[in-house]
Design a protein around this motif. Structure first.
Motif, PDB file in Angstrom:
ATOM      1  N   GLY A  42     -43.514  28.399  54.040  1.00 26.69           N
ATOM      2  CA  GLY A  42     -43.335  26.993  53.911  1.00 26.69           C
ATOM      3  C   GLY A  42     -44.148  26.339  52.530  1.00 26.69           C
ATOM      4  N   GLU A  43     -44.621  27.317  51.866  1.00 24.05           N
ATOM      5  CA  GLU A  43     -45.321  27.091  50.861  1.00 24.05           C
ATOM      6  C   GLU A  43     -44.640  27.547  49.371  1.00 24.05           C
ATOM      7  N   THR A  44     -44.862  26.807  48.577  1.00 19.77           N
ATOM      8  CA  THR A  44     -44.253  27.217  47.142  1.00 19.77           C
ATOM      9  C   THR A  44     -44.945  27.028  46.000  1.00 19.77           C
ATOM     10  N   LEU A  46     -49.419  21.316  55.782  1.00 15.62           N
ATOM     11  CA  LEU A  46     -50.493  20.722  56.467  1.00 15.62           C
ATOM     12  C   LEU A  46     -50.866  21.435  57.771  1.00 15.62           C
ATOM     13  N   GLY A  47     -50.516  22.727  57.822  1.00 19.44           N
ATOM     14  CA  GLY A  47     -50.892  23.332  59.267  1.00 19.44           C
ATOM     15  C   GLY A  47     -50.026  23.354  60.320  1.00 19.44           C
TER      16      GLY A  47
END
Length: 246
Positions: free
Chosen positions: A192-194, A241-242
């Motif tokens: 989910g992170e880029t 955001l976790g």
């Protein structure tokens, strides 16, 4: 992948212009001009001695237009290995635009015709390289076109809502051709992170740009420039955001 599309557009523009003209002495009387609009434009001040409501439709205010657009494309993806993929394809696109501007009240109107007919072969090619499981390097080349709108092909004059400048079309416009180059590096540190960094370059052939012609109202008119270039960079960050479950 392969596909085909067909589009047909038809338009008719019927414009009539009206305005109040200051004809008689009442139209310049300061006592009359100090009244509210409902009182000024009443039968008492309308006529040869005051204001006259008349039509001021221009010879270029009306036009008819149509466009036929067809295209088909084919692309293929070639996985050379687990790390390298190549994509290649082509799109063939044909367009025929016709705009006829005419005088509304003339028995033998002077016609202004604009016809723009083109067939374009638009290639596309790209390569994807995955040096690691979480990083991707992409390169892409594509050719596209930009065609004028109907109103840009007609010498009809319009007025901006804000500013009041006159905008007039140009029956001699040509379509613009764009060559696009993109290079992008992508990193996916977590689900989910880029993080990505991209460079892009565009070369325009015969781009359509708005030019200002010297006149009482500074008429704005589209014209084809010889060429143009656009170079830029793009940075994209996406951070969770976790809330994503692993």
């Amino acid at each position: 992948k392969a596909g085909f599309n067909f589009v047909y557009k038809k338009r008719a523009v019927d414009t009539r212009r009206y305005k109040y003209l200051m004809k008689g002495p009442l139209a310049s009387d300061t006592d009359v001009l100090a009244l509210d609009p409902e009182s000024i434009f009443s039968p008492e001040y309308i006529g040869a001695d005051g204001f006259v409501y008349t039509e001021v439709t221009r010879n270029t205010d009306n036009y008819t237009a149509d466009q036929t657009l067809w295209g088909f494309y084919a692309t293929a993806l070639f996985p050379l290995s687990r790390r390298i993929e190549i994509m290649a394809g082509v799109r063939v696109e044909g367009s025929s635009q016709f705009v006829r501007t005419f005088q509304l009240f003339s028995a033998s109107p002077e016609l202004v015709d604009a016809r723009l007919t083109t067939t374009d072969v638009l290639p596309i090619a790209g390569v994807t390289f995955k040096p690691t499981r979480s990083t991707v390097l992409r390169g892409l080349y594509a050719r596209t076109v930009s065609r004028p709108e109907f109103r840009e092909l007609s010498p009809a004059i319009q007025n901006e809502v804000t500013g009041g400048r006159q905008i007039q079309g140009n029956e001699n416009l040509e379509r613009a051709v764009l060559d696009n180059l993109d290079l992008r590096f992508e990193w996916y540190p977590k689900r989910g992170e880029t993080i990505s960094v991209a460079l892009f370059y565009k070369r325009f052939t015969s781009p359509i740009e708005m030019t200002v012609e010297a006149s009482a109202q500074h008429t704005v008119k589209p014209n084809n420039a010889e060429g143009a270039h656009n170079l830029g960079a793009e940075l994209t960050l996406r951070k969770t955001l976790g809330f994503v479950h692993k």
